[in-house]
Write a protein that holds these residues in place. Structure first.
Motif, short mmCIF file in Angstrom:
data_model
loop_
_atom_site.label_atom_id
_atom_site.label_comp_id
_atom_site.label_asym_id
_atom_site.label_seq_id
_atom_site.Cartn_x
_atom_site.Cartn_y
_atom_site.Cartn_z
N ASP A 154 -44.72 -31.20 -28.75
CA ASP A 154 -46.11 -30.84 -29.04
C ASP A 154 -46.28 -30.60 -30.52
OD1 ASP A 154 -46.74 -31.05 -26.42
OD2 ASP A 154 -46.57 -28.91 -25.99
N GLN A 155 -47.39 -31.04 -31.04
CA GLN A 155 -47.72 -30.77 -32.43
C GLN A 155 -48.65 -29.57 -32.49
OE1 GLN A 155 -46.03 -32.53 -34.68
NE2 GLN A 155 -45.13 -33.51 -32.87
N ALA A 156 -48.59 -28.87 -33.60
CA ALA A 156 -49.36 -27.63 -33.74
C ALA A 156 -50.85 -27.87 -33.52
CB ALA A 156 -49.12 -27.02 -35.11
N TYR A 165 -53.56 -31.07 -26.33
CA TYR A 165 -52.85 -31.01 -25.05
C TYR A 165 -51.34 -31.01 -25.24
CZ TYR A 165 -57.40 -32.33 -23.19
OH TYR A 165 -58.73 -32.37 -22.87
N SER A 166 -50.67 -30.48 -24.25
CA SER A 166 -49.20 -30.41 -24.30
C SER A 166 -48.56 -31.55 -23.50
CB SER A 166 -48.73 -29.08 -23.72
OG SER A 166 -47.33 -29.11 -23.50
N TYR A 167 -47.43 -32.02 -24.00
CA TYR A 167 -46.67 -33.05 -23.29
C TYR A 167 -45.58 -32.45 -22.40
CZ TYR A 167 -48.99 -36.27 -26.55
OH TYR A 167 -49.92 -36.98 -27.26
N LYS A 168 -45.69 -31.19 -22.09
CA LYS A 168 -44.66 -30.54 -21.26
C LYS A 168 -44.39 -31.33 -19.98
CE LYS A 168 -43.35 -26.02 -19.40
NZ LYS A 168 -43.60 -24.56 -19.56
N ILE A 183 -54.68 -35.95 -21.13
CA ILE A 183 -53.40 -35.94 -21.83
C ILE A 183 -52.92 -37.37 -22.05
CG2 ILE A 183 -50.99 -35.16 -21.75
CD1 ILE A 183 -51.96 -32.72 -20.17
N ARG A 184 -53.10 -38.18 -21.05
CA ARG A 184 -52.74 -39.59 -21.22
C ARG A 184 -53.54 -40.21 -22.37
NH1 ARG A 184 -53.33 -39.76 -15.51
NH2 ARG A 184 -54.96 -41.36 -15.54
N LYS A 185 -54.82 -39.89 -22.40
CA LYS A 185 -55.67 -40.44 -23.47
C LYS A 185 -55.17 -40.00 -24.84
CE LYS A 185 -60.30 -41.18 -21.49
NZ LYS A 185 -60.63 -42.46 -22.18
N GLN A 186 -54.79 -38.75 -24.95
CA GLN A 186 -54.29 -38.26 -26.23
C GLN A 186 -53.04 -39.05 -26.65
OE1 GLN A 186 -53.84 -33.88 -27.14
NE2 GLN A 186 -51.66 -34.39 -27.15
N ALA A 187 -52.17 -39.28 -25.68
CA ALA A 187 -50.92 -39.99 -25.98
C ALA A 187 -51.19 -41.46 -26.29
CB ALA A 187 -49.95 -39.86 -24.80
N VAL A 203 -41.83 -47.82 -28.06
CA VAL A 203 -42.27 -46.73 -27.19
C VAL A 203 -41.08 -46.23 -26.40
CG1 VAL A 203 -43.77 -46.08 -25.28
CG2 VAL A 203 -44.58 -47.71 -26.99
N TRP A 204 -40.62 -45.05 -26.76
CA TRP A 204 -39.64 -44.37 -25.92
C TRP A 204 -40.31 -43.15 -25.34
CZ3 TRP A 204 -37.27 -39.37 -26.63
CH2 TRP A 204 -36.50 -39.01 -25.49
N LEU A 205 -40.27 -43.04 -24.03
CA LEU A 205 -40.95 -41.94 -23.34
C LEU A 205 -39.94 -40.97 -22.79
CD1 LEU A 205 -43.54 -44.06 -21.35
CD2 LEU A 205 -43.95 -42.68 -23.41
N ALA A 206 -40.14 -39.71 -23.11
CA ALA A 206 -39.35 -38.66 -22.46
C ALA A 206 -39.88 -38.39 -21.05
CB ALA A 206 -39.41 -37.39 -23.30
N ASP A 207 -40.96 -39.03 -20.69
CA ASP A 207 -41.64 -38.75 -19.42
C ASP A 207 -40.70 -38.88 -18.22
OD1 ASP A 207 -43.66 -38.87 -21.29
OD2 ASP A 207 -45.05 -39.94 -19.98
N GLY A 208 -40.87 -37.96 -17.31
CA GLY A 208 -40.07 -37.97 -16.10
C GLY A 208 -40.23 -36.65 -15.38
N SER A 209 -39.21 -36.23 -14.67
CA SER A 209 -39.29 -34.97 -13.94
C SER A 209 -37.92 -34.32 -13.87
CB SER A 209 -39.83 -35.19 -12.52
OG SER A 209 -38.91 -35.93 -11.74
#
Lengths: 424, 424, 424, 424
Positions: free
Chosen positions: D127-129, D133-136, D147-151, D172-178
């Motif tokens: 997350d940037q200051a 929205y947060s990418y948590k 959040i998707r739109k922000q990304a 594009v490398w995504l940390a996205d997952g669970s």
């Protein structure tokens, strides 16, 4: 050996009261148990024809006794399993290990036991005494066109045999690959394999499916030509709508997230079916659910969610097969344990509160999502699985009844102590 | 924040009838539930002082709100957990992250919450602003004697702090190792580490234990100087009777059979305790039981069998600690879920029919042995765990009560949305 | 088939000029090549008696032709390898696969080929036709005392046979373990195994060593009773000074740091020897150095450093054996490739600038340490290995000469196309 | 700091004779060395902007001194590397870590150092200051459309910045997952991600490529939304011709056959480029070639074969980037070592006798195929790599010259001992 239905009834009578109490309690814990029980009754898992004998490893084999000596005896054994659990109503033939000599007699025998013929399997990982060419360096991938032709023709022959038995799918698992860097050109191996698969696909009846199984390693230890779900996917996409990917739980690299693969293949309409087993190190082919029952549940969780999202029929729209090797257990008992574990995982997945889960996911409530899944897993659903058997005339406790009836001893008496099942 | 016992009682009243029904049913399924419940009441799992804050990875950290800003607030949070589940009655300090400034006040605060001080941890994997030397190339293994001395002295200081708080064990986990071949001489690194450990061991009070934790990799990615159970074992054998091996479930190579390691360490009288967590890929530090609950059960199965064989006290003769990182969950809820999973696995292990299992093993009845273990695992024991809480004055459903009471919001109100817990 | 020394000479003459140029250049790059060449001449790697035939997997076996039909023919084949490379001057018998019938004749035959008898191997993972008891559930670990006795006696018999042949070590590799949780009690399996090993150890001549090999999995897929180096170490420590751990490169969990294990076992004076092979997925038993040549070098780097630190004789103080399975290659060519890869790794390790490395390590100069090791690995040392062969009367290029001479065709001519080597 | 070309010349003069001798010898061993040298001169590997500072792990970070404090200083550092090795002629920006403030000045500075701007990287794992929205819980996959739109917008912004600098690709490398089962619905996460990627793809200039990187795990430890090559492939097939898969060597499950993946992606025209590093346990991000140099060679072997088969330009048709973290080495030295290892592997692959290999493959001559590959790997090609540098005005031994010139000390003098590079 035919199971005496009176003995089943006697067995069930003895367990009935305890079962009923448990069922009542279970129904107080899980919503819509009737719907679950009905789905469990319909769910059938095919038994591979080679699985009735004791398996082995490259280090040796320790056979038990009373193993089936013929395809007929294998069908009888599967019939017995099905009579015990009403969940093994199909047999999956491996050819050339189990080629019917008298098809009508075989079909009649299967029908007598209430068995269907599930996917036929076209083994091209061993040489046959009468083969012109060797598969030492692969079958469908082989650099030698003649060898590829032999392997393609074998697959077409297998389809033909399946058609006559009433099968509707062909499972292609290829041992093809390489043991050393440089041994083969990966691209050409892929192209040869694709060409071969296309020729097989063309011979496929319109109501059939072709299942392309993947495996990361073994018996080739450097590369496998259909090595992972992505490779299988890339083939079946090119082949056409009837081609699907088959997932064997033991064919993945360490730590693979199989349930995610299952979900995505379902999404792509490219999931064909399963070979169930469990494993710790490689393709260990242990009893399903024996080591990672939570993983098995998570896989069924994706299956139920994904099949329902596509409006698929749980019982018939995918292929469900055991593919385990029974090295240190009585193969029949092992199969009963595998089927039981699969039914439990399916029942747990059916009992997941999907609406609550969807809400938790939409709220990123990770704690709640875990609670929902773990609640379904921790709740004891065995009474539902037993009730499904009871209603279908099978045994409340199949392994116990198998032992009470002394089936193995009877088989040894009938067939002898030292028999050799065809196949592995 | 102190949990209002009236609110606990109200929560329990609301769930009591359903709980009681379930407990009665469970008692019909499991023998000697009273004995199990008593053991569950006694069983306590320590919470590490850093675990009350949101963890992170090298890629970033997404903090929640209301995190404790001081050791005092950490103790309060553990106290709250313990009030909710009566199973978190100890805190394990990581030093230098959490050094008490006023020991008497800290001891009084802990006592007020019914908490003991479990093992103290001597972190030497980060540099402190005021340190003379850097641990960039290791601490107890360092080629530089002065750096080793600094690290040894830190451990001795930690012991002293532990003594004053009433701790009775020191956990040594070393990040020491190397990232590249050639970076260190394995033998000399071992010898340096052994010498350092011997100096620490000499400073150990006679009633203390030294736990030597092993880990296969991370933060060093080529070698770790205490890399596996065998290496830890070889150190603690040389150190003496008070030195034991500590098992962190996430510190193994893929596919390791942890339960066998546990059994053998117990046999050798060299098992010291546990860091509980779960993982799929590496040292993922996920909630205990979140991914491999059957493995957790199998570990407890060995623990119960092995501790009973040695006449050990389950609750006190080994160290039981959580060591998980709470990246995407509320840390308090995550800890409640971890403790719950551990208690369930322990209860399942207590319910195994050990006599029947021993007979099955002696008869090589593999099918039966599996039936016995899986029956214990498949049976729902949650009512026993809940009953243990109920009798101890804790909540029937800790996570639910935590949410009902709005604890996190209250903590955010009291401490603020952006706080930083000391430690990782 | 005896190698004609004139043909070797003719082969070498043809390659001599190119070789000499390369050797001169190599000597300009590496210090003390003379010393290295002498050590290479002395270094011998034993060939297991089963390795002259084509191996297989559980999925099948694709035999080549001309395989040895008797122990005599196996000795001839090893003799031929040794004549080609002067580095295979020993044979390691697997019993009961290869029991000499006429010991004096066998000894004379071996002596004629310049071969010694290395470690004897006591296979207890298969049942023999004339055995009273089955090893289905293990040998030295078995719950049945009579089965343990049979296995112990077999080991003692193997020692006796080895004594008469001039062997001085016994390798014990146990398939013992379990396939399913609950199948065995880990502690009792350990205790039974230890007791059995102690009985074998007592029968060991005073100049013998007992090598205890470990393996993480296969053919048992849940647990193995000597599963890792730590377990082997704990046994051999209890057995006594003559008991040592044997390292097979393919017997580790994924990602294990084998070179560190080697270093520590040497430090503990508990390293006995090696089974060389390479692998990617499990115990793949591929040609040594075929996949991870840098790892092989790193292992030899530790061996050279550690043996020198203890003043050990490289050639004789540890056991060096191939243990690879030759599924898709001519077994003789495969063995020549394995031996070549081992000799290269050894030569590279001998050429490491140890003083510079020690300085870099003491300065934590990680970049420099890597430069030193990688320089040794990247420098082409093949001329040194070839020169060692040349000086000993063997071939500059063994595989090429093997092919030039048409050895395989000659063997097929002499023995037939379809032969079956005893053993795997 | 600008490298003085006189000092380079002096350095090269000192090493010239030895180099020339080695080059002459090498040319006697390898065919067509001139052609290889020319390809080596053209081959450039991009340096990521964050890689000039010391990396860290979740357990801490041990910074060195003189690290760049701004994008300008990072460019200067890459410029210095490029002056030393003539193989690092590009920089790959990670945004928002390194956003140019004065683009023209930055472009001029880069041009002055002979550097191009390679792929731009759109980090959405922190997350940037100033973010709304947060990418948590993920970025392109997020259940929250905003959040998707922000990304998505961030990616489009990154493209725009890249366009102005002259970049022609987006990684594009995504940390996205669970982290836990149940946390997300795999199918919906895929669909959200695909929709987001499509929006980004639409914003892609027609001469650009989109590289979609996959990773099996970390920082999410249960599932990753682009987890393996198959998943990346399924996305990029749907996106269109400009979308390609990016391979990071450290992003695979244990034992994966990366070279086969590379070959198949090339065949499918879906290989985009590489992130080079090495690893033993997970995404260890070690120096390229530091642990598995043979694997690196095998990958380049497939690249050369596959690119030539498609008529691709080695230097420009794929993206070549370092992606390693420099935790215990001087980052500049580490990068020099990585580039050297990559160039060596490339040179080895160029020297493979492809005609002979193809013949061996067509004859299933596995032994010969291995001999050909291992001969290319065992032959010392370092003189070719050095000659390529010499001809381009760079240093014969970059690490040695870097040390001779005291670069790090000079940087510390100029920038200070405690600096913080932006980024990880």
């Amino acid at each position: 050996m035919i199971l005496d239905s009176n003995k089943v009834a006697a067995h069930n009578d003895g367990l009935y009261t305890a079962h009923k109490n448990k069922l009542v309690f279970t129904a107080s814990e899980i919503a819509e148990t009737e719907s679950i029980i009905k789905k469990l009754i319909d769910f059938q898992i095919a038994i591979p024809s080679w699985a009735l004998g004791t398996g082995g490893t490259r280090f040796g084999r320790f056979p038990g006794g009373g193993e089936p000596r013929s395809l007929e005896e294998k069908i009888e054994d599967v019939g017995l399993l099905h009579a015990l659990n009403n969940a093994s109503g199909a047999i999956s033939l491996h050819i050339p290990w189990d080629i019917p000599t008298d098809r009508n007699a075989i079909k009649a025998l299967a029908a007598q036991h209430g068995l269907k013929f599930d996917a036929v399997n076209s083994n091209t990982f061993q040489d046959q005494a009468d083969s012109a060419y060797s598969y030492k360096f692969g079958s469908l991938q082989n650099v030698n066109k003649s060898i590829r032709k032999q392997a393609v023709q074998h697959n077409i022959d297998v389809i033909q045999q399946g058609v006559e038995l009433g099968s509707e799918s062909l499972t292609v698992w290829l041992a093809d690959g390489s043991c050393f860097p440089g041994q083969l050109n990966f691209r050409k191996a892929y192209e040869n394999t694709l060409e071969s698969l296309q020729e097989i696909y063309e011979a496929l009846p319109s109501n059939w499916k072709l299942f392309l199984e993947y495996k990361c390693a073994e018996p080739n230890f450097y590369s496998t030509t259909v090595a992972d779900w992505g490779q299988s996917y890339s083939y079946v996409k090119k082949l056409g709508e009837q081609a699907k990917t088959l997932v064997d739980l033991g064919h993945h690299l360490p730590n693979a997230n199989i349930e995610q693969i299952v979900s995505l293949l379902l999404m792509e309409d490219k999931l064909g079916g399963f070979h169930f087993n469990d494993s710790k190190y490689g393709d260990d082919d242990l009893t399903a659910g024996a080591l990672k029952p939570y993983q098995l549940f998570l896989i069924f969780n994706e299956l139920v969610e994904g099949m329902d999202a596509r409006g698929m029929n749980h019982a018939t729209d995918l292929g469900w097969m055991i593919d385990a090797s029974h090295n240190v257990k009585d193969p029949m008992e092992d199969l009963l344990q595998s089927v039981e574990a699969i039914m439990i995982a399916y029942a747990q997945a059916l009992s997941v509160d999907r609406k609550a889960l969807e809400i938790a996911q939409n709220e990123n409530d990770v704690v709640k999502a875990q609670e929902i899944l773990q609640n379904a897993f921790r709740t004891d659903v065995r009474a539902l699985v037993a009730e499904a058997r009871l209603r279908a005339g099978a045994a409340l406790n199949p392994v116990a009844l198998y032992r009470e009836l002394g089936v193995r001893d009877a088989l040894i008496g009938a067939r002898g102590l030292k028999t050799v099942a065809t196949g592995l």
